[in-house]
Design an enzyme around this catalytic site. Structure first.
Site, PDB file in Angstrom:
ATOM      1  N   GLU A 187       4.433  67.428 -32.406  1.00 57.13           N
ATOM      2  CA  GLU A 187       3.272  66.686 -32.905  1.00 57.13           C
ATOM      3  C   GLU A 187       2.723  65.713 -31.858  1.00 57.13           C
ATOM      4  O   GLU A 187       2.502  64.530 -32.133  1.00 57.13           O
ATOM      5  CB  GLU A 187       3.615  65.965 -34.212  1.00 57.13           C
ATOM      6  CG  GLU A 187       3.946  66.928 -35.346  1.00 57.13           C
ATOM      7  CD  GLU A 187       4.260  66.246 -36.668  1.00 57.13           C
ATOM      8  OE1 GLU A 187       4.316  65.002 -36.706  1.00 57.13           O
ATOM      9  OE2 GLU A 187       4.443  66.957 -37.676  1.00 57.13           O
ATOM     10  N   GLU A 328       7.454  73.328 -39.198  1.00 58.70           N
ATOM     11  CA  GLU A 328       7.645  72.445 -40.347  1.00 58.70           C
ATOM     12  C   GLU A 328       6.673  72.835 -41.446  1.00 58.70           C
ATOM     13  O   GLU A 328       5.513  73.154 -41.174  1.00 58.70           O
ATOM     14  CB  GLU A 328       7.398  70.976 -39.983  1.00 58.70           C
ATOM     15  CG  GLU A 328       8.368  70.372 -38.991  1.00 58.70           C
ATOM     16  CD  GLU A 328       8.064  68.902 -38.698  1.00 58.70           C
ATOM     17  OE1 GLU A 328       7.319  68.287 -39.510  1.00 58.70           O
ATOM     18  OE2 GLU A 328       8.554  68.385 -37.684  1.00 58.70           O
TER      19      GLU A 328
END
Length: 402
Positions: A187, A328
């Site tokens: 991220e 995820e």
């Protein structure tokens, strides 16, 4: 995803749009002493259903990584055995390095910390599982000790640190077979939700290139290992769309890899719609075509959106031989607001996994170790017991194709 990042998203009601698409096929497991042969479809099939050991090795206290800093117990072999027994074939182990990196020019990782990382990897690897390890919290501005900051002016130092750290990690794991996958970052973005900015995105692309070059040059099985890279904030739109993402060149890979076959994977995350998956207001508790109360269901982010997102990754990358991994996905427990919530959490998980499989995807459920209100957890890590068998069943149903 760190706890800090989740809180920021809840406050901003922001959505990190993500997904994965990767190829499906026959399973194959390479040995550590022979040249691995694992096509895109084979590696995705081998990975099966995945699970994240979240909020453990990426946790920290005052900038020093500590697996118990965020309220979880020490990771044990018994926990990993329970996860395997539940049917998961892949475990992603988020890792932070932070202040356990020494000064330049060597940027030496604390030996005890690297040993512990390897020990936890071995809990899964020695049980025949696929294992993903990454550089997780080092790129969050909200984390004490973070340094992998794409809009910092200190890019020369950042790139030198990044290269040296990954070199050490790669040497440590160079003899592990193809069940060990290295992931460049997590991220990574400038901390502002919205369109990517330059030169920040160019710096992210540079990190990916340094990662691939560094790992490959360490030799051993790293010369043909699957490497997982990410675009802007692991966001599907900003990775598949025309926002600045570039694939790294793989110029140092083993000549034994067949021509035209890739050994690079693309990482994305999927928490859409965020008001169902992560927002903590308790307003949106239902998802999908089975929802019974329209007022509790988001106006977007349903099955058609999920399908379109996965398809865009498939069309952009999978068709060119680059597997895509949903590193995820998941949704928090809001059963204290709506007793039927866990049913929709299961529906969501099944849909993500099944749709991903439709487009050749690998998926890894985000488990943060939290059970009860707002938790993503599927297991109690203190008693090594299953807490949400219905969600696990849904995941296994999805990966099985039903």
């Amino acid at each position: 995803m760190t706890s800090q990042a989740r809180k920021i998203r809840s406050i901003l009601l922001a959505v990190t749009l993500t997904v994965a698409a990767s190829a499906s096929g026959l399973a194959h497991q390479a040995s550590a002493t022979t040249t691995p042969r694992s096509s895109a479809s084979q590696i995705v099939a081998d990975m099966g259903a995945g699970w994240n050991l979240g909020n453990q090795l990426e946790a920290n206290a005052n900038g020093y990584p500590s697996e118990t800093a965020w309220g979880q117990p020490t990771v044990t072999q018994a926990l990993i055995d329970k996860v395997k027994a539940a049917g998961f074939k892949t475990i992603r182990i988020p890792v932070s390095y932070l202040k356990n990196i020494g000064p330049g020019p060597d940027y030496t990782i604390n030996t005890a910390w690297l040993n512990r990382i390897q020990q936890v990897v071995n809990y899964a690897y020695n049980r025949g599982l696929h294992v993903l390890i990454n550089m997780h919290g080092d790129g969050y501005k909200t984390v004490n000790g973070s340094w992998l900051i794409c809009d910092s002016t200190a890019q020369a130092t950042i790139r030198a640190t990044y290269q040296k750290v990954w070199q050490q990690i790669a040497y440590r794991f160079q003899n592990y077979d193809q069940r060990l996958i290295l992931e460049s970052m997590n991220e990574e973005f400038d901390g502002q939700y919205g369109r990517p900015t330059q030169p920040c995105y160019s710096n992210i692309n540079a990190y990916d290139q340094i990662f691939v070059d560094t790992v490959r040059k360490t030799g051993g099985n790293n010369s043909s290992r699957w490497l997982l890279i990410a675009g802007w904030n692991t966001n599907i739109d900003y990775t598949a769309g025309n926002y600045g993402f570039t694939l790294p060149a793989d110029q140092y890979r083993s000549p034994s890899i067949p021509s035209g076959e890739q050994r690079i994977m693309i990482s994305v995350h999927y928490y859409a719609p965020w008001d169902f998956a992560g927002d903590q207001s308790g307003t949106i508790t239902q998802w999908g075509r089975g929802a019974t109360n329209p007022s509790k269901k988001s106006t977007w982010g349903q099955e058609d959106y999920l399908d379109a997102q996965l398809k865009s990754m498939h069309d952009k990358f999978v068709t060119k031989g680059y597997p895509v991994v949903v590193g995820e996905y998941g949704s928090i427990d809001k059963s204290s607001f709506d007793s039927s919530n866990n049913r929709y959490r299961a529906d969501f998980a099944r849909a993500v996994v099944a749709t991903a499989k439709k487009y050749g995807a690998a998926t890894v459920y985000w488990d943060d170790g939290g059970n009860g209100r707002y938790g993503f957890g599927l297991f109690d890590r203190r008693s090594d017991t299953v807490t949400h068998q219905s969600i696990i069943d849904a995941i296994m149903s999805g990966v099985g194709g039903s």
